[in-house]
Design a protein around this motif. Structure first.
Motif, PDB file in Angstrom:
ATOM      1  N   VAL A 306       0.766  -1.109   0.156  1.00 24.10           N
ATOM      2  CA  VAL A 306       0.081   0.074   0.056  1.00 24.10           C
ATOM      3  C   VAL A 306       0.871   1.153  -0.096  1.00 24.10           C
ATOM      4  CG1 VAL A 306      -1.583   1.396   1.448  1.00 24.10           C
ATOM      5  CG2 VAL A 306      -1.931  -1.241   1.007  1.00 24.10           C
ATOM      6  N   ALA A 307       1.880   1.282   0.936  1.00 23.87           N
ATOM      7  CA  ALA A 307       2.731   2.389   0.759  1.00 23.87           C
ATOM      8  C   ALA A 307       3.440   2.621  -0.521  1.00 23.87           C
ATOM      9  CB  ALA A 307       3.925   2.038   1.970  1.00 23.87           C
ATOM     10  N   PHE A 308       3.847   1.496  -1.091  1.00 22.43           N
ATOM     11  CA  PHE A 308       4.587   1.846  -2.345  1.00 22.43           C
ATOM     12  C   PHE A 308       3.603   2.172  -3.422  1.00 22.43           C
ATOM     13  CE2 PHE A 308       5.962  -0.321  -6.601  1.00 22.43           C
ATOM     14  CZ  PHE A 308       7.106   0.308  -6.626  1.00 22.43           C
ATOM     15  N   MET A 309       2.333   1.655  -3.296  1.00 25.99           N
ATOM     16  CA  MET A 309       1.547   2.300  -4.584  1.00 25.99           C
ATOM     17  C   MET A 309       1.208   3.539  -4.227  1.00 25.99           C
ATOM     18  SD  MET A 309      -0.402  -1.318  -5.531  1.00 25.99           S
ATOM     19  CE  MET A 309      -1.085  -0.846  -6.976  1.00 25.99           C
ATOM     20  N   SER A 310       1.191   4.102  -2.922  1.00 23.18           N
ATOM     21  CA  SER A 310       0.770   5.491  -2.568  1.00 23.18           C
ATOM     22  C   SER A 310       2.153   6.326  -3.222  1.00 23.18           C
ATOM     23  CB  SER A 310       0.831   5.654  -1.095  1.00 23.18           C
ATOM     24  OG  SER A 310       0.006   4.728  -0.640  1.00 23.18           O
ATOM     25  N   MET A 311       3.222   5.870  -2.862  1.00 20.43           N
ATOM     26  CA  MET A 311       4.429   6.599  -3.247  1.00 20.43           C
ATOM     27  C   MET A 311       4.354   6.563  -4.820  1.00 20.43           C
ATOM     28  SD  MET A 311       7.616   5.442  -0.857  1.00 20.43           S
ATOM     29  CE  MET A 311       7.097   3.797  -0.515  1.00 20.43           C
ATOM     30  N   LEU A 312       3.912   5.694  -5.736  1.00 17.94           N
ATOM     31  CA  LEU A 312       3.818   5.871  -7.116  1.00 17.94           C
ATOM     32  C   LEU A 312       2.880   6.972  -7.517  1.00 17.94           C
ATOM     33  CD1 LEU A 312       3.964   2.166  -8.347  1.00 17.94           C
ATOM     34  CD2 LEU A 312       5.808   3.764  -8.064  1.00 17.94           C
ATOM     35  N   MET A 313       1.864   6.906  -6.694  1.00 19.54           N
ATOM     36  CA  MET A 313       1.013   8.220  -6.938  1.00 19.54           C
ATOM     37  C   MET A 313       1.807   9.665  -7.102  1.00 19.54           C
ATOM     38  SD  MET A 313      -2.402   7.254  -4.655  1.00 19.54           S
ATOM     39  CE  MET A 313      -3.078   5.893  -4.729  1.00 19.54           C
ATOM     40  N   ALA A 314       2.610   9.649  -6.070  1.00 17.77           N
ATOM     41  CA  ALA A 314       3.440  10.772  -5.921  1.00 17.77           C
ATOM     42  C   ALA A 314       4.377  11.071  -7.000  1.00 17.77           C
ATOM     43  CB  ALA A 314       4.276  10.934  -4.379  1.00 17.77           C
ATOM     44  N   VAL A 315       5.052   9.982  -7.400  1.00 17.19           N
ATOM     45  CA  VAL A 315       5.956   9.925  -8.440  1.00 17.19           C
ATOM     46  C   VAL A 315       5.239  10.334  -9.849  1.00 17.19           C
ATOM     47  CG1 VAL A 315       7.602   8.438  -9.662  1.00 17.19           C
ATOM     48  CG2 VAL A 315       7.359   8.324  -7.138  1.00 17.19           C
ATOM     49  N   ASP A 316       4.205   9.836  -9.905  1.00 17.11           N
ATOM     50  CA  ASP A 316       3.484  10.045 -11.266  1.00 17.11           C
ATOM     51  C   ASP A 316       3.090  11.413 -11.321  1.00 17.11           C
ATOM     52  OD1 ASP A 316       3.251   7.788 -12.837  1.00 17.11           O
ATOM     53  OD2 ASP A 316       1.489   6.973 -11.751  1.00 17.11           O
ATOM     54  N   ASN A 317       3.016  12.310 -10.227  1.00 19.85           N
ATOM     55  CA  ASN A 317       2.807  13.830 -10.093  1.00 19.85           C
ATOM     56  C   ASN A 317       4.092  14.535  -9.850  1.00 19.85           C
ATOM     57  OD1 ASN A 317      -0.209  14.183 -10.421  1.00 19.85           O
ATOM     58  ND2 ASN A 317       0.007  12.050  -9.142  1.00 19.85           N
ATOM     59  N   ASP A 318       5.165  14.043 -10.233  1.00 24.68           N
ATOM     60  CA  ASP A 318       6.461  14.641 -10.308  1.00 24.68           C
ATOM     61  C   ASP A 318       6.983  15.119  -8.884  1.00 24.68           C
ATOM     62  OD1 ASP A 318       6.583  14.844 -13.107  1.00 24.68           O
ATOM     63  OD2 ASP A 318       5.128  16.711 -13.222  1.00 24.68           O
ATOM     64  N   CYS A 319       6.420  14.179  -7.955  1.00 23.48           N
ATOM     65  CA  CYS A 319       7.036  14.408  -6.791  1.00 23.48           C
ATOM     66  C   CYS A 319       8.022  13.263  -6.078  1.00 23.48           C
ATOM     67  CB  CYS A 319       5.952  14.485  -5.416  1.00 23.48           C
ATOM     68  SG  CYS A 319       5.235  16.218  -5.637  1.00 23.48           S
ATOM     69  N   GLN A 320       8.794  13.277  -5.139  1.00 25.76           N
ATOM     70  CA  GLN A 320       9.318  12.241  -4.765  1.00 25.76           C
ATOM     71  C   GLN A 320       8.700  11.735  -3.409  1.00 25.76           C
ATOM     72  OE1 GLN A 320      12.762  15.270  -4.334  1.00 25.76           O
ATOM     73  NE2 GLN A 320      13.994  13.716  -5.047  1.00 25.76           N
ATOM     74  N   ALA A 321       8.978  10.683  -2.979  1.00 27.06           N
ATOM     75  CA  ALA A 321       8.516  10.080  -1.747  1.00 27.06           C
ATOM     76  C   ALA A 321       9.622   9.399  -0.882  1.00 27.06           C
ATOM     77  CB  ALA A 321       7.688   8.914  -2.178  1.00 27.06           C
ATOM     78  N   ALA A 322       9.373   9.514   0.429  1.00 23.11           N
ATOM     79  CA  ALA A 322      10.537   9.056   1.488  1.00 23.11           C
ATOM     80  C   ALA A 322       9.717   7.897   2.277  1.00 23.11           C
ATOM     81  CB  ALA A 322      11.005   9.947   2.088  1.00 23.11           C
ATOM     82  N   MET A 323      10.608   6.967   2.651  1.00 24.28           N
ATOM     83  CA  MET A 323       9.890   5.996   3.787  1.00 24.28           C
ATOM     84  C   MET A 323      10.823   5.762   4.689  1.00 24.28           C
ATOM     85  SD  MET A 323       8.545   2.278   2.689  1.00 24.28           S
ATOM     86  CE  MET A 323       7.760   1.339   4.146  1.00 24.28           C
ATOM     87  N   MET A 324      10.382   6.296   6.113  1.00 23.81           N
ATOM     88  CA  MET A 324      11.280   6.013   7.029  1.00 23.81           C
ATOM     89  C   MET A 324      11.113   4.744   7.925  1.00 23.81           C
ATOM     90  SD  MET A 324      12.237   9.660   8.907  1.00 23.81           S
ATOM     91  CE  MET A 324      10.866   9.863   9.566  1.00 23.81           C
ATOM     92  N   ALA A 325      12.018   4.046   8.217  1.00 24.72           N
ATOM     93  CA  ALA A 325      12.058   2.857   9.119  1.00 24.72           C
ATOM     94  C   ALA A 325      12.628   3.210  10.531  1.00 24.72           C
ATOM     95  CB  ALA A 325      12.410   1.614   8.493  1.00 24.72           C
ATOM     96  N   PRO A 326      12.268   2.266  11.445  1.00 27.31           N
ATOM     97  CA  PRO A 326      12.876   2.821  12.741  1.00 27.31           C
ATOM     98  C   PRO A 326      14.264   1.772  12.874  1.00 27.31           C
ATOM     99  CG  PRO A 326      11.162   1.068  12.987  1.00 27.31           C
ATOM    100  CD  PRO A 326      11.137   1.627  11.567  1.00 27.31           C
ATOM    101  N   THR A 327      14.624   0.904  12.270  1.00 28.33           N
ATOM    102  CA  THR A 327      15.965   0.330  12.283  1.00 28.33           C
ATOM    103  C   THR A 327      16.534   0.119  10.891  1.00 28.33           C
ATOM    104  OG1 THR A 327      15.195  -1.988  12.093  1.00 28.33           O
ATOM    105  CG2 THR A 327      15.207  -1.073  14.265  1.00 28.33           C
ATOM    106  N   GLU A 328      17.772   0.012  10.896  1.00 29.35           N
ATOM    107  CA  GLU A 328      18.653  -0.208   9.838  1.00 29.35           C
ATOM    108  C   GLU A 328      18.025  -1.557   9.081  1.00 29.35           C
ATOM    109  OE1 GLU A 328      22.071   1.097  10.561  1.00 29.35           O
ATOM    110  OE2 GLU A 328      23.142   0.639   8.406  1.00 29.35           O
ATOM    111  N   ILE A 329      17.986  -2.702   9.958  1.00 27.38           N
ATOM    112  CA  ILE A 329      17.747  -3.853   9.206  1.00 27.38           C
ATOM    113  C   ILE A 329      16.195  -3.699   8.567  1.00 27.38           C
ATOM    114  CG2 ILE A 329      16.674  -6.118   9.947  1.00 27.38           C
ATOM    115  CD1 ILE A 329      18.484  -5.813  12.343  1.00 27.38           C
ATOM    116  N   LEU A 330      15.398  -2.952   9.170  1.00 22.67           N
ATOM    117  CA  LEU A 330      14.028  -2.910   8.559  1.00 22.67           C
ATOM    118  C   LEU A 330      14.104  -1.939   7.324  1.00 22.67           C
ATOM    119  CD1 LEU A 330      11.372  -3.774   9.205  1.00 22.67           C
ATOM    120  CD2 LEU A 330      10.666  -2.140  10.448  1.00 22.67           C
ATOM    121  N   ALA A 331      14.761  -1.027   7.156  1.00 24.34           N
ATOM    122  CA  ALA A 331      15.067  -0.197   5.998  1.00 24.34           C
ATOM    123  C   ALA A 331      15.647  -0.913   4.997  1.00 24.34           C
ATOM    124  CB  ALA A 331      16.002   1.164   6.382  1.00 24.34           C
TER     125      ALA A 331
END
Ligand code: ADP
Ligand code: MG
Length: 719
Positions: A306-331
């Motif tokens: 769901v997060a990824f496809m939401s990010m694609l909505m941003a990308v399709d509209n000339d924006c960037q997206a960021a995803m923050m995770a609490p740990t390095e492993i998870l990121a």
């Protein structure tokens, strides 16, 4: 003359410098107001006396027993010296213990005189005793009536002689103070009238010295309402401000990237819940206002997609997206999934964490600034000041509870237009909690798991079942599966009778010879941790011994057994999180809770909830009821100063709903109470009738908001 509320507690009759220091340090009572609102946490019916034979269970409340002292003796030497009094209720006997003022107490109470003792019975080795009971002579011609408040007191307070009685006399002094009679009610008259609430001064009197059960009930309700009303007013003020003031990116088009992914790359069918949530997100992104949405979904419900496809909505509209995770492993894991999905459609993803090399970091910074990188995945490193975006349109925060509001805010400040924010959590939060803690967020729920998951079998076992558990582990290892074993501690601790990772590691290596064992815990260097994680992810290590650092997000579908040692030490929500590490593949998985055989019935009941359901919402409701909302994961770091003192979210859902409605009506009726510059949004069908207040009342409200929320984040600084 200063406001009665603000007067330093040391000026109260009976306090003075020394006591003021203790009160401030121990219970944060620094002003008149603090003491007024320092309510008893419980009230005891003064006409109810317990028999010693009635006492049962380990965690008893403070209570009254009537009887007489049979004898006194001293035990121990020096600092450990104590006075033990034997108290009889006529039939049975119990001990009362004093650790200080031994000589005074030893002579104060006479044999043959009838007393009422009051205190919390402690259970030790089959017998009850009360330490430092309050003792009063019982007068049969004038038996006690009404209720007595029980105040929470610390050890230090008791040692310094600040008992419940002292607190009561101080509160009585407050009531005599001339200022008390002109105390302003923080609930405007119209609110009190509409919701039928007791006025402030009477409510405060009844809270401290209730006349009867009915008045105490009304007073409590009024104080709970007041507390929740202010929490909601606080939250609503800022969410109204934000929706009025913060323009958001308008993502009008579903474009090439999104469609390309959806039709050609998406490796499975979205679940109904995923589709619904994506629609909700899409609708938010078309309002022109900034989205702030909380996405709740159980472990494994497919939030990442769901997060990824939401990010694609941003990308399709000339924006960037960021995803923050609490740990390095998870990121790193997120990066791997996202990259796999993004590469085929030509969307560029990068990873930025604390251990990204300087040279690489520079390239990433440039890529973000030029817009060459579409999606960045990372840890806290993302909120460092040097990270600048060309146009950041969406921030996704995974496992929210590790990020505070202040950090969310920092992401926002990287843009002139605030990016949309999607907060994802796998810790389901009961509705009442969501309304307060995350009251500023809209909530979406994924309440459906992808098809084909076998439910996890959860077993509660004890040390005497160890062989059976080992056999199960062996059979899973032989079948090619992997196993987690979680410990509450890293190193052995003399004080705590708990299993530790270190001894566990040794035992595991010895028991499961021929299978490689790796281990992770929170005190390891990142590089070493990554190495150990890799061993497990690659399948080289078949058993991972760990502390709860693996709780969040780790995804190894081949793992089929989760053993949790000293499971009684963990909260239900935490156990649920840990259990979510298995059952990610198509095979039958097991979660084995190793309990302490000797633990009480309550503990066993609590753990058995885990064996009965895998529904995260049910578990979190149960957890909140058992532990109270303050201890729930996700609440400590929330933005709203979250320390309810009177209200209880596990029980006061209805009061909360009314308080929220009242807060809404108030802000609707009085735009001047909104943060400066906020224009009210147009009314909607179904809104409550606005409540208007006069100038004096609005000043009281402003002051009250300030007293209650002076230390919480000022949202207006963020936009
Ligand atoms: P969580 O909500 O716990 O973050 P993930 O996003 O990690 O869950 O998803 C768990 C697994 O389920 C991943 O391997 C993911 O690719 C897979 N998955 C997600 N959505 C679906 C779906 N609709 N059908 C099948 N598998 C899915
Ligand atoms: Mg996840």
């Amino acid at each position: 003359m200063p406001d009665f509320n603000d007067i330093d507690i040391k000026f109260l009759k009976g306090v003075g410098d020394a006591r003021a220091k203790v009160l401030t340090k121990e219970i944060e009572v620094a002003t008149f107001r603090d003491l007024l609102y320092y309510f008893p946490f419980r009230h005891v019916d003064r006409s109810r006396f317990y028999k010693i034979s009635e006492l049962s269970g380990e965690d008893l409340p403070a209570l009254q027993i009537k009887g007489h002292f049979v004898s006194f003796r001293t035990e121990g030497e020096g600092a450990r010296k104590r006075l033990v009094g034997v108290f009889s209720d006529g039939k049975n006997m119990m001990e009362t213990i004093w650790f200080s003022k031994i000589i005074t107490f030893a002579t104060a109470y006479k044999p043959g005189v009838e007393y009422v003792i009051f205190g919390k019975p402690n259970y030790f080795r089959g017998a009850y005793s009360i330490a430092h009971p309050e003792v009063e002579i019982y007068n049969p011609s004038k038996p006690p009536t009404g209720f007595r408040g029980v105040y929470s007191l610390t050890e230090t307070m008791r040692k310094k002689g600040i008992t419940t009685k002292v607190i009561q006399s101080l509160v009585a002094n407050l009531f005599m103070n001339a200022g008390f009679d002109s105390l302003k009610d923080p609930l405007p008259e119209e609110v009190r009238r509409r919701y039928n609430l007791m006025p402030l001064r009477e409510a405060i009197r009844q809270m401290h010295f209730p006349e009867n059960a009915r008045l105490l009930q009304s007073a409590t309700e009024r104080m709970k309402f007041e507390e929740l009303f202010y929490v909601e007013t606080h939250i609503l003020r800022y969410s109204m401000e934000r929706s009025a003031r913060l323009p958001g990116y308008y993502f009008g088009t579903i474009g090439e990237k999104f469609n390309g992914f959806y039709f050609n790359v998406l490796p499975f069918q979205l679940t109904g819940a995923q589709k619904r949530v994506l629609k909700e997100i899409r609708a938010d992104m078309k309002t022109g206002r900034q989205m702030n949405r909380l996405l709740q979904g159980d472990v494994g419900s497919g939030k990442t997609m769901v997060a990824f496809m939401s990010m694609l909505m941003a990308v399709d509209n000339d924006c960037q997206a960021a995803m923050m995770a609490p740990t390095e492993i998870l990121a790193t894991q997120h990066y791997a999934s996202l990259k796999e999905w993004a590469d085929p459609i030509g969307v560029k993803v990068a990873l930025l964490t604390g251990s990204t090399k300087t040279s690489e970091r520079r390239i990433i910074h440039e890529g973000l600034q030029s817009g060459e990188i579409d999606i960045i995945v990372g840890t806290h490193a993302l909120i460092e000041d040097t990270v600048q975006f060309k146009q950041l349109g969406l921030v996704v925060i995974d496992e929210q509870h590790r990020f505070g509001v202040a950090q969310r805010a920092k992401m926002w400040s990287k843009n002139t237009v605030a990016p949309h924010v999607l907060v994802m959590t796998a810790t389901p939060i009961p509705r009442t909690l969501a309304m307060t803690v995350y009251g500023d967020l809209e909530v979406s729920v994924i309440d459906e798991l992808p098809p084909g998951r076998k439910p996890i079998t959860t077993l509660l076992r004890y040390d005497n079942n160890r062989l059976e558990v080992d056999r199960l582990i062996f059979s899973q290892l032989k079948a090619g599966r992997q196993v987690y074993i979680v410990y509450p501690l890293i190193t052995e601790n003399e004080k705590l009778d708990l299993k530790s990772l270190e001894e566990g590691y040794e035992r595991t290596v010895e028991t499961f010879q021929g299978y490689r064992v790796c281990y992770v815990h929170g005190k390891m260097k990142p590089a070493e941790k990554d190495h150990q994680m890799d061993l497990f992810v690659s399948g080289e290590a078949r058993i991972m011994v760990a502390t709860t650092v693996i709780e969040v997000g780790v995804n190894v579908p081949n793992a089929s057994v989760m053993v949790i040692e000293n499971a009684e030490r963990f909260g239900l929500s935490q156990l649920h999180q840990l259990r979510g590490r298995v059952g990610r593949g198509a095979d039958q998985s097991y979660c084995i809770l190793m309990g302490k055989y000797k633990s009480g019935a309550d503990t066993k009941k609590r753990l058995s909830i885990m064996t009965e359901t895998t529904d995260g919402f049910l578990i979190s409701e149960a957890d909140m009821k058992l532990r109270g909302p303050g201890d729930m994961e996700g609440t400590q770091q929330s933005g709203i100063a979250f320390n309810l003192r009177v209200a209880d979210l596990t029980k006061d859902g209805q009061i909360l709903t009314r308080a929220r409605e009242a807060a809404f009506a108030l802000l609707r009726g009085n735009p001047s109470l909104l943060p400066e510059g906020t224009l009210p949004t147009p009314p909607q069908k179904g809104d409550p009738l606005p409540i208007t207040v006069n100038e004096e009342e609005s000043n009281v409200i402003r002051k009250e908001l300030q007293i209650r929320f002076a230390h919480s984040v000022d949202w207006s600084l963020i936009s």
